[in-house]
Design a protein around this motif. Sequence first.
Motif, PDB file in Angstrom:
ATOM      1  N   GLY A 168       2.065   3.885  -9.470  1.00 21.94           N
ATOM      2  CA  GLY A 168       1.717   2.473  -9.370  1.00 21.94           C
ATOM      3  C   GLY A 168       2.418   1.682  -8.284  1.00 21.94           C
ATOM      4  N   TYR A 169       3.001   2.331  -7.302  1.00 23.17           N
ATOM      5  CA  TYR A 169       3.649   1.619  -6.198  1.00 23.17           C
ATOM      6  C   TYR A 169       2.594   1.104  -5.224  1.00 23.17           C
ATOM      7  CZ  TYR A 169       8.400   3.125  -7.364  1.00 23.17           C
ATOM      8  OH  TYR A 169       9.608   3.313  -7.972  1.00 23.17           O
ATOM      9  N   THR A 170       2.875  -0.022  -4.589  1.00 24.93           N
ATOM     10  CA  THR A 170       1.990  -0.623  -3.603  1.00 24.93           C
ATOM     11  C   THR A 170       2.552  -0.377  -2.211  1.00 24.93           C
ATOM     12  OG1 THR A 170       1.461  -2.383  -5.172  1.00 24.93           O
ATOM     13  CG2 THR A 170       0.896  -2.776  -2.871  1.00 24.93           C
ATOM     14  N   LEU A 171       1.711   0.099  -1.311  1.00 21.28           N
ATOM     15  CA  LEU A 171       2.138   0.362   0.067  1.00 21.28           C
ATOM     16  C   LEU A 171       2.470  -0.954   0.754  1.00 21.28           C
ATOM     17  CD1 LEU A 171       2.513   2.600   2.183  1.00 21.28           C
ATOM     18  CD2 LEU A 171       0.155   2.198   2.881  1.00 21.28           C
ATOM     19  N   GLN A 172       3.676  -1.058   1.331  1.00 22.43           N
ATOM     20  CA  GLN A 172       4.148  -2.285   1.964  1.00 22.43           C
ATOM     21  C   GLN A 172       4.214  -2.191   3.467  1.00 22.43           C
ATOM     22  OE1 GLN A 172       5.057  -5.250   0.248  1.00 22.43           O
ATOM     23  NE2 GLN A 172       3.857  -4.134  -1.258  1.00 22.43           N
TER      24      GLN A 172
END
Length: 84
Positions: free
Chosen positions: A76-80
Motif C-alpha cells: 500500500g505504499y504510494t510512489l513519491q
Amino acid sequence: MSIRYTHSQWCFLAWKREHRYYRAELRQDLFGNWIVMKMWGRIGSRLGGMKETLCRTYEEADSCFQTAVRRRERRGYTLQGRNP
C-alpha cells in the motif's frame, strides 16, 4: 583494468505510506559492481534502517530491485519520486 559505468541503467524510487517511507536505489559502486540499496523508516524520526545488496550482474540487481517495487505496491505504499 577499465571500470565501465552505465548511468542509464541506474534507478531511484521513493514511496510513502502514512508515517513511513521507503527508498530503493539500483546503482553501481566505485568498482563498477551493481548494488541495490534499500532505506526505510518513520517520517519525522531519525530511526530507520538501510540494507545494501551486492549483485553479480545487472540482471540479478534488476530482479532484486523489481522485487522491492512489487513488495511496496502490495503493502500500500504510494510512489513519491523517481529519477529522470
